[in-house]
Motif scaffolding. Structure first.
Motif, PDB file in Angstrom:
ATOM      1  N   GLU A  41       3.178  -0.282   3.726  1.00  0.00           N
ATOM      2  CA  GLU A  41       1.986  -0.009   4.536  1.00  0.00           C
ATOM      3  C   GLU A  41       1.132   1.083   3.886  1.00  0.00           C
ATOM      4  OE1 GLU A  41       1.145   1.113   9.181  1.00  0.00           O
ATOM      5  OE2 GLU A  41       3.194   0.955   8.479  1.00  0.00           O
ATOM      6  N   THR A  42       1.803   2.108   3.352  1.00  0.00           N
ATOM      7  CA  THR A  42       1.097   3.212   2.712  1.00  0.00           C
ATOM      8  C   THR A  42       0.451   2.774   1.396  1.00  0.00           C
ATOM      9  OG1 THR A  42       2.712   4.716   3.633  1.00  0.00           O
ATOM     10  CG2 THR A  42       1.391   5.558   1.828  1.00  0.00           C
ATOM     11  N   MET A  43       1.198   2.044   0.606  1.00  0.00           N
ATOM     12  CA  MET A  43       0.741   1.753  -0.751  1.00  0.00           C
ATOM     13  C   MET A  43      -0.156   0.522  -0.858  1.00  0.00           C
ATOM     14  SD  MET A  43       1.816   4.363  -2.239  1.00  0.00           S
ATOM     15  CE  MET A  43       1.022   4.002  -3.808  1.00  0.00           C
ATOM     16  N   ARG A  44      -0.077  -0.375   0.131  1.00  0.00           N
ATOM     17  CA  ARG A  44      -0.813  -1.639   0.028  1.00  0.00           C
ATOM     18  C   ARG A  44      -2.316  -1.449  -0.207  1.00  0.00           C
ATOM     19  NH1 ARG A  44       0.017  -5.677  -2.371  1.00  0.00           N
ATOM     20  NH2 ARG A  44       2.192  -5.603  -1.691  1.00  0.00           N
ATOM     21  N   PHE A  61       5.074  -5.105  -5.979  1.00  0.00           N
ATOM     22  CA  PHE A  61       5.515  -3.867  -5.324  1.00  0.00           C
ATOM     23  C   PHE A  61       6.919  -3.993  -4.750  1.00  0.00           C
ATOM     24  CE2 PHE A  61       5.857  -1.259  -1.466  1.00  0.00           C
ATOM     25  CZ  PHE A  61       5.554  -0.017  -1.986  1.00  0.00           C
ATOM     26  N   SER A  62       7.716  -2.963  -4.912  1.00  0.00           N
ATOM     27  CA  SER A  62       8.984  -2.906  -4.180  1.00  0.00           C
ATOM     28  C   SER A  62       9.203  -1.448  -3.797  1.00  0.00           C
ATOM     29  CB  SER A  62      10.138  -3.410  -5.050  1.00  0.00           C
ATOM     30  OG  SER A  62      10.213  -2.678  -6.236  1.00  0.00           O
ATOM     31  N   LEU A 329      -7.593   6.746  -0.062  1.00  0.00           N
ATOM     32  CA  LEU A 329      -6.751   5.747   0.625  1.00  0.00           C
ATOM     33  C   LEU A 329      -5.351   6.305   0.863  1.00  0.00           C
ATOM     34  CD1 LEU A 329      -7.858   2.639  -1.443  1.00  0.00           C
ATOM     35  CD2 LEU A 329      -8.325   3.035   0.984  1.00  0.00           C
ATOM     36  N   TYR A 330      -4.808   6.964  -0.157  1.00  0.00           N
ATOM     37  CA  TYR A 330      -3.450   7.501  -0.064  1.00  0.00           C
ATOM     38  C   TYR A 330      -3.390   8.609   0.981  1.00  0.00           C
ATOM     39  CZ  TYR A 330       0.946   9.634  -1.455  1.00  0.00           C
ATOM     40  OH  TYR A 330       2.213  10.143  -1.446  1.00  0.00           O
TER      41      TYR A 330
END
Lengths: 410, 319
Positions: A41-44, A61-62, A329-330
């Motif tokens: 959710e944070t990185m998307r 992503f993982s 965004l981050y």
């Protein structure tokens, strides 16, 4: 008949698998793998923006949650040669990653210019190399309930530890629980005392301890003694060793305690649980003429795998990560105190008194500053601090136990 | 019986003895090999998931393997020396043993009477049974977190505020005092495991024929006498199984103490498994953690074998 249908099914499976495989390696620059300890959710949003700007690259992503699960997953992937191109380097695994030569030196990369020296040194090697791009920092100090402080006539926060203890006494006499801190990890006030002392000594404290020219007992006894006055003088219950950080925060949100140690991550929770509470955060008061200081550290950095399959895209990704766009965004997703020079984070006003110090890197955490055996010493320190709080060990014994532990790991 | 008789009667046109033996052995061999074929997947899984990792663990325990690079130096038995002299690991051993014995004894002592009560007919029996079984359903880690709040050492903690309002006592440092923390962990484990083991006993209780009790009642045996002379001896197999599970589970415990106390205060509720996980994963000392794991495996094996031996003897004497 049966055999034929099995064969048909197998062929279909192989074709399906083939499709899945070719989908990823489609575009020009290909696939970039990224293993993070932030959740999807944070990185998307950040990844989506990066893919939009780099149409040729697809980010796979993982993630694994911090800290132990992330560390162990990364560890097994590195050992089996399946680690991602870009992954997170943290205080807990930096020595192992750097010594094992699993991460790329970023020293000369232009994107590092945007990051303060403090964040660079946190993930640097002995030869001046920098192995992680750390874009945020955190600082922990005291969170004050201003209404409860006002009840005993305190209008400003204490600057020295003696004043702080006097305030605790005043609050206690007024029937208010003055202060709580969870002792299930490194103590925030202790870290701040040590940080102030280290800054005053030209940041040489830990280098001296680890090159053998000084001992923990030389530096730690006085900070430990001052910290343990909270219990020696009966200001705080010795029961705090069994408390978690969440329990401490709940006590504070419910107005049952006037001061707690807290980091920026505690503020949103307090705001949610008690929107009307008047709160402010301030650095830990200083001891023995020292200035108020914050416990804290550079956030985990982004590192490039030494065996990355797509180094070019990995560098592009890191360069993108500290642009103001990516930071916005981050920061929105995490509420972190970002440190990149060209972006000003939007933070809760309660954090205002600490933001400039955090961004400048005026924070200290022993287990980050230690040169090796960080986690071994940290586990030992936590156990020893609990004994100290319980009155079952003296400051001298705690410091000596750390010296013994360090000696046993060399 | 008839089958065996028929087989021994010689019939006309029957194969000679040698032929019969040969054919018999062939078919038997085929049967045995067919049976053993079913064991192949199990054996494969056993080898891949157990024998290989155990051998590897033993190998790593003789090296300074960090977990990050496969080129580890051979260091002989020095890891074993470190494990046996490290105070935190010895503390872990002490608490693990106390936990194992404490929970095994207490759970057995509470689960048997509980099972006897739950075996009687009374109103809402099934509901009461499920209430006692409930703690076995959620993950122990979740129970640990919930109990962490209940046992909070502050006056606002659930248990402390109840004690305060009922008796004006406390607050007690449930998880902050070394002795109380050890006790608390064991008590929560007993609370969590009692229902499950009571269900195990319940299953055995239901297999005891009701006639025994009828006869005993006619002979004028009291409830206590019936319990001591009928129920308890016939429950011996259940006690053996339950204790075997409790002992092996207790030695391997990690989640409950970790979620309740993180091993503190100090090292008072530290467990061996926590030691293995902390030093192996977080601290990059795989060699050391492996040495501890090897010693631990041997210890668990020894305890298991000893326990089985003792319980067999008891079973033989009682039944």
């Amino acid at each position: 008949m049966k055999l034929r249908s099995i064969l048909a099914a197998l062929t279909a499976l192989v074709m399906l698998a083939g499709c899945g495989g070719s989908g990823g390696s489609g575009g020009g620059d290909g696939k970039l793998t990224f293993f993070s300890w932030d959740n999807e959710e944070t990185m998307r949003p950040v990844i989506a923006k990066f893919e939009e700007q780099n149409p040729g690259v697809k980010v796979e992503f993982s993630n694994a949650p911090p800290v132990a699960e992330y560390i162990s997953t990364l560890q097994s992937r590195i050992l089996s040669g399946t680690a991602a191109d870009v992954f997170v380097i943290a205080a807990e695994n930096k020595t192992n990653l750097i010594n094992g030569k699993h991460v790329v030196d970023l020293k000369d990369k232009p994107f590092l210019a945007n990051v303060p020296d403090f964040n660079k040194t946190t993930y640097s090697g002995p030869d001046g190399a920098v192995y992680g791009l750390s874009v945020a920092s955190w600082g922990a100090g005291v969170l004050y309930n201003q209404d409860l402080l006002a009840k005993v006539g305190a209008t400003s926060v204490p600057k020295t530890w003696d004043e702080f203890l006097a305030l605790c006494k005043k609050l206690k006499d007024a029937g208010i629980t003055p202060y709580l801190e969870s002792v299930q990890a490194m103590s925030t006030p202790l870290a701040a005392f040590l940080g102030a002392q280290n800054a005053a000594a030209g940041n040489q404290m830990d280098s001296k301890i680890f090159d053998g020219s000084a001992k923990f007992t030389d530096y730690w006894v006085e900070p430990l003694t001052q910290w343990s006055r909270l219990w020696q003088e009966g200001l705080v219950t010795r029961s705090v060793t069994g408390l978690t950080g969440d329990q401490v925060r709940t006590e504070f949100s419910n107005g049952r305690t006037a001061m707690i140690v807290a980091g920026p991550w505690d503020v949103p929770g307090v705001r949610k649980e008690a929107p009307k509470l008047k709160i402010a955060m301030a650095p830990i008061p200083g001891i023995a003429g020292g200035k108020p200081y914050l416990a804290g550290a550079a956030s985990p950095g982004y590192a490039i795998n030494a065996k990355a399959k797509n180094k070019e895209a990995a560098e592009k990704f890191l360069a993108f990560l500290d642009t103001p766009e990516a930071m916005a965004l981050y920061q929105k997703a995490t509420g972190a105190i970002t440190v990149t020079k060209d972006f000003q984070p939007q933070l809760d006003e309660a954090l205002t008194p600490i933001v400039s110090d955090v961004r400048a890197g005026n924070v200290y955490l022993p287990q980050i500053a230690w040169k090796r055996a960080e986690d071994i010493l940290n586990v030992e320190a936590t156990a020893q601090l609990q004994l100290l709080v319980q009155g079952k060990a003296t400051p001298e014994q705690v410091a000596a136990a750390l010296d013994t532990k360090l000696a046993s790991t060399s | 019986m008839t089958g065996r008789l028929l087989a021994s009667v010689p019939t006309a046109g029957a194969p000679t003895a040698t032929e019969a033996t040969r054919r018999f052995s062939w078919s038997r061999a085929r049967e045995v090999s067919a049976n053993q074929l079913f064991l192949v997947p199990v054996a494969l899984v056993f080898v891949v998931l157990l024998v290989v990792p155990l051998t590897q663990t033993f190998y790593w325990s003789l090296t300074d393997f960090s977990g990050y690079s496969a080129d580890a130096k051979f260091v002989g038995l020095s890891n074993y020396g470190k494990v046996l002299t490290d105070p935190s690991m010895l503390a872990g051993l002490g608490f693990t043993l106390a936990y194992t014995i404490g929970t095994a004894v207490l759970i057995t002592a509470f689960a048997i009477p509980l099972a006897v009560v739950l075996n009687k007919k009374f109103f809402a029996r099934n509901l009461v049974r499920s209430v006692f079984f409930f703690p076995a359903v959620p993950s122990i880690a979740i129970l640990g977190l919930v109990w962490g709040y209940i046992l909070s050492p502050l006056g606002s903690g659930v248990l402390n505020s109840v004690l305060d309002s009922l008796f004006g006592a406390g607050p007690y440092p449930w998880l902050s005092d070394a002795t109380l923390a050890r006790l608390s962990v064991i008590v929560v484990a007993v609370w969590g495991g009692m229902g499950w083991h009571a269900v195990l006993y319940l299953a055995y209780l239901q297999s005891i024929p009701a006639d025994y009790y009828e006869v005993a009642t006619i002979d004028g045996a009291s409830a206590r006498q019936q319990f001591v002379h009928i129920t308890l001896p016939l429950l011996t197999p259940a006690i053996v199984i339950s204790n075997f599970l409790l002992m092996t589970g207790g030695l391997k415990v990690f989640d409950l103490p970790f979620t309740l106390t993180k091993g503190g205060p100090g090292y008072s509720t530290y467990t061996i498994t926590q030691s293995i996980i902390t030093s192996g994963v977080a601290q990059g000392r795989y060699g050391l953690a492996s040495a501890l794991a090897v010693l631990f495996t041997f210890a668990v094996g020894l305890v298991a074998v000893a326990q089985l031996w003792v319980s067999r003897r008891i079973e033989r004497r009682v039944l």
